[in-house]
Design a protein around this motif. Structure first.
Motif, PDB file in Angstrom:
ATOM      1  N   THR A  62       0.829  -1.209   0.000  1.00 54.37           N
ATOM      2  CA  THR A  62       0.000   0.000   0.000  1.00 54.37           C
ATOM      3  C   THR A  62       0.863   1.258   0.000  1.00 54.37           C
ATOM      4  O   THR A  62       0.469   2.282  -0.577  1.00 54.37           O
ATOM      5  N   GLY A  63       2.047   1.195   0.616  1.00 59.98           N
ATOM      6  CA  GLY A  63       2.933   2.349   0.594  1.00 59.98           C
ATOM      7  C   GLY A  63       3.412   2.671  -0.809  1.00 59.98           C
ATOM      8  O   GLY A  63       3.480   3.845  -1.207  1.00 59.98           O
ATOM      9  N   ARG A 121       2.726   5.991  -5.858  1.00 58.77           N
ATOM     10  CA  ARG A 121       2.374   5.991  -7.272  1.00 58.77           C
ATOM     11  C   ARG A 121       1.205   6.926  -7.548  1.00 58.77           C
ATOM     12  O   ARG A 121       1.182   7.639  -8.561  1.00 58.77           O
ATOM     13  N   LEU A 122       0.222   6.931  -6.666  1.00 56.64           N
ATOM     14  CA  LEU A 122      -0.927   7.817  -6.838  1.00 56.64           C
ATOM     15  C   LEU A 122      -0.523   9.289  -6.734  1.00 56.64           C
ATOM     16  O   LEU A 122      -1.075  10.141  -7.449  1.00 56.64           O
ATOM     17  N   ARG A 134       2.276  10.505  -7.702  1.00 58.56           N
ATOM     18  CA  ARG A 134       2.958  10.861  -8.947  1.00 58.56           C
ATOM     19  C   ARG A 134       2.003  10.880 -10.140  1.00 58.56           C
ATOM     20  O   ARG A 134       2.165  11.671 -11.061  1.00 58.56           O
ATOM     21  N   ASP A 135       1.018   9.980 -10.146  1.00 56.02           N
ATOM     22  CA  ASP A 135       0.096   9.845 -11.273  1.00 56.02           C
ATOM     23  C   ASP A 135      -1.296   9.560 -10.724  1.00 56.02           C
ATOM     24  O   ASP A 135      -1.661   8.409 -10.498  1.00 56.02           O
ATOM     25  N   GLN A 136      -2.064  10.616 -10.511  1.00 59.44           N
ATOM     26  CA  GLN A 136      -3.373  10.450  -9.885  1.00 59.44           C
ATOM     27  C   GLN A 136      -4.322   9.616 -10.744  1.00 59.44           C
ATOM     28  O   GLN A 136      -5.247   8.991 -10.215  1.00 59.44           O
ATOM     29  N   GLU A 137      -4.118   9.595 -12.029  1.00 58.66           N
ATOM     30  CA  GLU A 137      -5.027   8.830 -12.896  1.00 58.66           C
ATOM     31  C   GLU A 137      -4.716   7.342 -12.909  1.00 58.66           C
ATOM     32  O   GLU A 137      -5.513   6.547 -13.408  1.00 58.66           O
ATOM     33  N   LEU A 138      -3.546   6.941 -12.415  1.00 56.78           N
ATOM     34  CA  LEU A 138      -3.101   5.545 -12.517  1.00 56.78           C
ATOM     35  C   LEU A 138      -3.249   5.060 -13.954  1.00 56.78           C
ATOM     36  O   LEU A 138      -3.922   4.066 -14.246  1.00 56.78           O
ATOM     37  N   ASP A 196      -6.052   2.733   4.312  1.00 58.74           N
ATOM     38  CA  ASP A 196      -7.208   3.630   4.369  1.00 58.74           C
ATOM     39  C   ASP A 196      -6.988   4.852   3.487  1.00 58.74           C
ATOM     40  O   ASP A 196      -7.913   5.334   2.808  1.00 58.74           O
ATOM     41  N   THR A 197      -5.752   5.364   3.476  1.00 56.63           N
ATOM     42  CA  THR A 197      -5.444   6.537   2.656  1.00 56.63           C
ATOM     43  C   THR A 197      -5.532   6.194   1.170  1.00 56.63           C
ATOM     44  O   THR A 197      -6.096   6.961   0.377  1.00 56.63           O
ATOM     45  N   VAL A 198      -4.980   5.059   0.778  1.00 57.75           N
ATOM     46  CA  VAL A 198      -5.055   4.622  -0.617  1.00 57.75           C
ATOM     47  C   VAL A 198      -6.509   4.485  -1.057  1.00 57.75           C
ATOM     48  O   VAL A 198      -6.893   4.924  -2.147  1.00 57.75           O
TER      49      VAL A 198
END
Length: 837
Positions: A109-110, A115-116, A118-122, A141-143
């Motif tokens: 999850t870390g 990754r999110l 850096r790239d919110q759209e995945l 929970d944050t992810v």
């Protein structure tokens, strides 16, 4: 070649059609599947189209632990008949096994959180599976919150699956916007529970401390399990230290292999645990074996009943772990490991009655942990207070405020709480923001290589055998060949790359002095509030806590320490320094510049006003000099401080002043307003009304002693209403008695004033005197002035009590009158002889 026989045996296969329908119709689903059903391995393969007839998709599976991520990827690759990195790969911190054709990637999850950011759209990802979401780790929970935000605003087509063995399905379904809940039947075998508490009561866990008697009991239960049952034994313990101690107590078990599995265990050991053994095994494990992993061959579980949960460690400045009783849900998860492949047995180190008192579920990490890293992630996401994030539990307000304060101090957020460019860079380092600050700020001075190595040392506490001197522990890690040193070198390499710092070939030639300076500077920058100066045999940290190095440590002779790790033993007055580096005042001033203050201070200290100019770093006074000129307002505040500490007895209270205060207390109690309250609290609240201007002219204790309290107190009388003139009427200082004497009234008890008068002077008075409607308590005295009787009803005393007093005293005082009828007798102040004349 795909291993269809193994895939067909996974019970979750029956739930796959419903899961597909849920994702096609809603885009999100909650998958509840018991351990061992294949939710972690089969479901991602189906969703990626690698098994079955579904479309080809790219799937990311998020696991809470590195060992689970690596194991899940290897298991899926084995099911496909491939090697890791082909169709299935994994990425964990410091390790990436992914190829060009990878369609299922298992990450921690870390890693997904980074990754999110850096790239919110995945981009390129079609499905995200959040595995073991019941564990409620803060990163998980944050992810989940970030992914829901992405679905709502950027990519509504992104599919989400929240998967768990035991979870709050309704809560997760609501969080996912009313997503369907898909349940899979498990193939589990019965597990017999054996309640086996220790023979005597144990000391409860404290911090990381566990009673050694419990560990000895666990070792004996493992031996008992081996004797009574077949198959491998899986033993749950809270941490690495407890695993090592139990392993040592088990000693030589002959042909039975003892394996130790935890997050820090070498990959070869982890692989051995997850592979079938050639003989019987005892696996000593932390919580990493509770879920996600299947340990083959296990038929017996020994559960110590303890777990580690995060808490805000104010002594270290980071989220730390503390030992707690495991929840009922955790106990169920652990017991289930014994029934994955055949009927099994679980030995529990507590009683059945105790079990009913355990919490049902473990507490979510967001309620307990240090939220500094979470607050930085939220700020970088564009939601500084996290109010717009979809979370099952909102972050506590106090913890968020403390986190934002730390972030502001290290330049990670601006005054509005938005992430700065520096803060965004910190968030990408995969470190706690404190350590990220230390890495970025120390690198220009000590070099990126040294900075990365010391930060790596701080990110995972060195073994105790490395010693308490951080610089010496660093040198030990450099030349060490143990598992910790290997992990340390890998993390230092990662940090150097993450910080975009090229390797400098200066480490091998480093001098001890350079190492000492680098270790001290990095530790000071990471934990400035725990810089500590030697002070009277111990060290005073900038946060106000006192700390002591261990007996015999050479750190005791240092003038300043940068404390990296400290704890507070049970019943200890001071914290204990576990790891620290020697620094000087120059480093302390630089690292803790935000805590530097200079103030003119005027306080009541040692019984008088003390005025001084003080330069401080936090709680440590650097320089102090007396002040010759002081602001009158500061002096006045100091005098008020003295009056609060020592009371209004500092003023001059004549007998008349004391009596005035008592009379005012009496009329206030019985008549109320406009008569003033004269308690200490009330007088402090109205000090401006009654103690000025005397207080403004005072400069020291002696000046207070010259203030006439009576004159000052008289200012509180209700002069404006004219009631002040009635004080002598309502609470007279003296009362005239039948003999003609004017007797002083004692108002010490405002509930009931007291009149102490010789008995003979009250002859002839039928009723007790009253003041403001309150009957006076009459102390009737003998001719010698000693108490003879006390009454609030004089008529009753003459009738019932006088006869006994007369019989006792008339022989002792024959010269004084003792009439048989005192109610009708003449009052007198004199003896019989005087009366006859």
């Amino acid at each position: 070649m795909i291993r269809h026989d193994a895939l067909d045996r996974l019970p979750v296969r029956s739930a796959v059609p419903a899961l597909r329908d849920a994702l096609d119709g809603h885009g999100a689903a909650v998958l509840c599947a018991p351990p061992g059903t294949g939710k972690t391995t089969l479901v991602p393969l189906v969703l990626a189209g690698l098994v079955g007839d579904g479309p080809a998709r790219r799937v990311v599976v998020a696991e809470p632990r590195r060992i689970a991520a690596r194991a899940a990827a290897r298991r899926m690759a084995w099911l496909l008949g491939e090697k890791a990195g082909d169709s299935v790969g994994h990425t964990v911190r410091g390790e990436r096994v992914v190829g060009r054709h990878t369609r299922v990637e298992v990450v921690t999850t870390g890693v997904l959180l980074q990754r999110l950011q850096r790239d919110q759209e995945l981009a390129g990802v079609d499905v995200v599976v959040l595995d073991e979401c019941h564990e409620r780790h803060l990163d998980a929970d944050t992810v989940a919150a970030f992914l829901l935000d992405v679905r709502e605003t950027l990519r509504p087509e992104l599919r989400l699956v929240a998967a768990s063995a035991t979870t709050d399905a309704r809560g997760w379904a609501g969080l996912l916007g009313g997503a369907p809940v898909v349940e899979a039947e498990g193939l589990s075998y019965p597990v017999e529970v054996v309640w086996s508490p220790p023979a005597r009561p144990l000391r409860p866990p404290h911090g990381l401390r566990v009673d050694p008697a419990l560990l000895a009991h666990v070792a004996s239960l493992v031996r008992r399990a081996l004797a009574e049952c077949e198959g491998d034994v899986l033993c749950f313990l809270p941490g690495v230290g407890e695993i090592a101690r139990v392993a040592g107590q088990l000693g030589d078990l002959g042909d039975i292999e003892v394996l130790q599995v935890h997050g820090r265990a070498p990959a070869a050991v982890q692989d051995a645990v997850l592979s079938p053994g050639t003989g019987r095994r005892v696996v000593l494990a932390t919580a990493v074996a509770e879920s996600s992993l299947t340990v083959p061959g296990v038929r017996v579980v020994v559960d110590c009943g303890l777990a580690r949960e995060p808490r805000v460690d104010h002594a270290r400045g980071l989220s730390a772990l503390t030992t707690v009783r495991a929840s009922q849900a955790t106990g169920g998860q652990r017991a289930g490991r014994a029934g994955r492949e055949a009927p099994g047995r679980v030995y529990r180190c507590w009683s059945e009655a105790e079990d009913t008192r355990l919490p049902r579920f473990p507490a979510p990490e967001i309620r307990l942990a240090d939220l500094t890293a979470f607050a930085l992630q939220a700020a970088c996401w564009g939601d500084p207070d996290a109010s717009g994030l979809a979370l099952l539990d909102p972050p506590p307000g106090g913890a968020m405020a403390a986190a934002r304060s730390v972030l502001a101090a290290i330049g990670a957020v601006d005054p509005e709480g938005r992430a700065t460019d520096r803060g965004a860079r910190m968030s990408r380092l995969g470190l706690h923001p404190r350590l990220a600050r230390a890495l970025l700020d120390a690198a220009p001075e000590v070099g990126p290589e040294r900075a990365a190595e010391v930060v790596a040392l701080l990110s995972e506490e060195p073994p105790r055998e490395y010693g308490d001197d951080l610089a010496a522990a660093w040198r030990t890690a450099r030349r060490g060949g143990d598992a910790y040193a290997a992990r340390w070198r890998e993390e230092a390499r990662r940090l150097r790359v993450a910080a975009d710092a090229p390797r400098r070939p200066d480490t091998d030639g480093a001098t001890s002095a350079q190492d000492d300076h680098a270790a001290g500077l990095v530790a000071a920058l990471a934990f400035p509030e725990r810089l500590a100066r030697a002070d009277g045999g111990s060290f005073l940290m900038l946060n106000g806590t006192r700390a002591e190095p261990a007996a015999g440590s050479h750190l005791r002779g240092a003038p300043w320490l940068a404390v990296a790790v400290a704890d507070r033993p049970l019943q200890a007055g001071h914290a204990r320094v576990r790891h620290a580096a020697v620094v000087d005042e120059h480093v302390a001033r630089r690292a803790a510049a935000a805590l530097h203050t200079t103030d003119d201070e005027v306080h009541w200290t040692g019984g008088d006003v003390v005025a001084r100019h003080v330069e401080r770093l936090g709680a440590v006074e650097l320089t102090v000099r007396p002040l010759r000129e002081t602001a009158p307002a500061l002096v006045r505040d100091a005098l008020l401080e003295g009056l609060r500490q020592e009371g209004f007895g500092l003023l001059h209270w004549s007998p008349g002043a004391l009596l005035l205060r008592q009379r005012l207390a009496f009329v206030r109690l019985h008549l109320g307003a406009p008569w003033p309250e004269v308690t200490d609290d009330a007088l402090h609240a109205r000090v401006d009304e009654w103690l000025e201007p005397e207080l403004s002219r005072a400069r020291r204790r002696a000046d207070l002693a010259r203030i006439d309290a009576a004159g000052a107190l008289a200012r509180l009388l209700p002069w404006a209403t004219g009631e002040a003139a009635r004080l002598d009427e309502l609470a007279p200082e003296r009362i005239a008695v039948p003999s003609g004497s004017a007797i002083r009234v004692d108002y010490a008890d405002p509930e009931r004033p007291v009149l102490a008068v010789k008995l003979q002077e009250m002859f002839g008075l039928q009723d007790s005197p009253e003041i403001a409607g309150v009957p006076v308590l009459v102390h009737l005295l003998s001719p010698a002035g000693r108490p003879a009787a006390v009454t609030a009803d004089l008529a009753s005393f003459w009738r019932d009590g006088y006869r006994a007093v007369r019989a006792e005293l008339r022989g002792r005082y024959p010269k004084h009158p003792w009439p048989e009828d005192p109610a009708g007798a003449e009052p007198t102040r004199h003896t019989n002889a005087r009366l006859r004349r």
